[in-house]
Scaffold this motif. Structure first.
Motif, PDB file in Angstrom:
ATOM      1  N   ALA A 170       6.205  51.304  67.448  1.00  0.00           N
ATOM      2  CA  ALA A 170       6.429  50.231  68.284  1.00  0.00           C
ATOM      3  C   ALA A 170       5.092  48.993  68.365  1.00  0.00           C
ATOM      4  CB  ALA A 170       6.459  50.418  69.769  1.00  0.00           C
ATOM      5  N   ALA A 215       5.065  45.716  66.733  1.00  0.00           N
ATOM      6  CA  ALA A 215       5.393  45.634  65.260  1.00  0.00           C
ATOM      7  C   ALA A 215       6.106  44.540  64.934  1.00  0.00           C
ATOM      8  CB  ALA A 215       6.183  47.216  65.167  1.00  0.00           C
ATOM      9  N   ASP A 216       7.080  44.140  65.656  1.00  0.00           N
ATOM     10  CA  ASP A 216       8.044  43.064  65.062  1.00  0.00           C
ATOM     11  C   ASP A 216       7.359  41.784  65.080  1.00  0.00           C
ATOM     12  OD1 ASP A 216       7.457  42.825  68.144  1.00  0.00           O
ATOM     13  OD2 ASP A 216       9.368  41.769  68.338  1.00  0.00           O
ATOM     14  N   ARG A 217       6.169  41.684  66.028  1.00  0.00           N
ATOM     15  CA  ARG A 217       5.234  40.321  65.819  1.00  0.00           C
ATOM     16  C   ARG A 217       4.364  40.310  64.627  1.00  0.00           C
ATOM     17  NH1 ARG A 217       4.808  37.729  71.013  1.00  0.00           N
ATOM     18  NH2 ARG A 217       6.877  38.170  71.597  1.00  0.00           N
ATOM     19  N   TRP A 218       3.941  41.527  64.219  1.00  0.00           N
ATOM     20  CA  TRP A 218       3.005  41.947  63.052  1.00  0.00           C
ATOM     21  C   TRP A 218       3.845  41.818  61.961  1.00  0.00           C
ATOM     22  CZ3 TRP A 218      -1.882  41.989  61.913  1.00  0.00           C
ATOM     23  CH2 TRP A 218      -2.210  42.559  60.901  1.00  0.00           C
ATOM     24  N   THR A 219       4.947  42.206  61.773  1.00  0.00           N
ATOM     25  CA  THR A 219       5.925  41.994  60.581  1.00  0.00           C
ATOM     26  C   THR A 219       6.171  40.604  60.421  1.00  0.00           C
ATOM     27  OG1 THR A 219       7.044  44.085  61.166  1.00  0.00           O
ATOM     28  CG2 THR A 219       8.388  42.566  59.664  1.00  0.00           C
ATOM     29  N   SER A 220       6.420  40.017  61.361  1.00  0.00           N
ATOM     30  CA  SER A 220       6.641  38.362  61.237  1.00  0.00           C
ATOM     31  C   SER A 220       5.263  37.644  60.748  1.00  0.00           C
ATOM     32  CB  SER A 220       6.970  37.775  62.647  1.00  0.00           C
ATOM     33  OG  SER A 220       8.329  38.242  63.120  1.00  0.00           O
ATOM     34  N   SER A 264       4.827  38.644  57.040  1.00  0.00           N
ATOM     35  CA  SER A 264       5.939  37.709  56.287  1.00  0.00           C
ATOM     36  C   SER A 264       5.425  36.263  56.113  1.00  0.00           C
ATOM     37  CB  SER A 264       7.197  37.808  56.893  1.00  0.00           C
ATOM     38  OG  SER A 264       7.811  39.209  57.026  1.00  0.00           O
TER      39      SER A 264
END
Length: 69
Positions: free
Chosen positions: A33, A52-57, A60
């Motif tokens: 997470a 995790a989703d913010r890090w991925t963004s 990218s």
């Protein structure tokens, strides 16, 4: 705020880190997470923890050239 135990975390140095020991960033992929991030020169120092989703963004955007520098 919830505390996260990182004592058993495995860290990897960013491929974008400076090869001569300067600006080195390390991340841990051990938690689903969140993504902990630290300065490799200060392994016992502070750790920033990102969802995790913010890090991925963020990654990218960097690799896609959206955050000019």
């Amino acid at each position: 705020m919830r505390s996260i135990d990182l004592t058993a975390a495995s860290w990897r140095k960013s491929s974008y880190s400076n090869q001569d020991g300067g600006a080195c960033l390390e991340v841990s992929d051990d938690l689903a997470a969140v993504v902990p991030v630290r300065d490799s020169k200060i392994p016992g120092g502070p750790v920033l923890v990102f969802p995790a989703d913010r890090w991925t963004s963020f990654v990218s955007a960097i690799t896609g050239g959206q955050l000019g520098g």
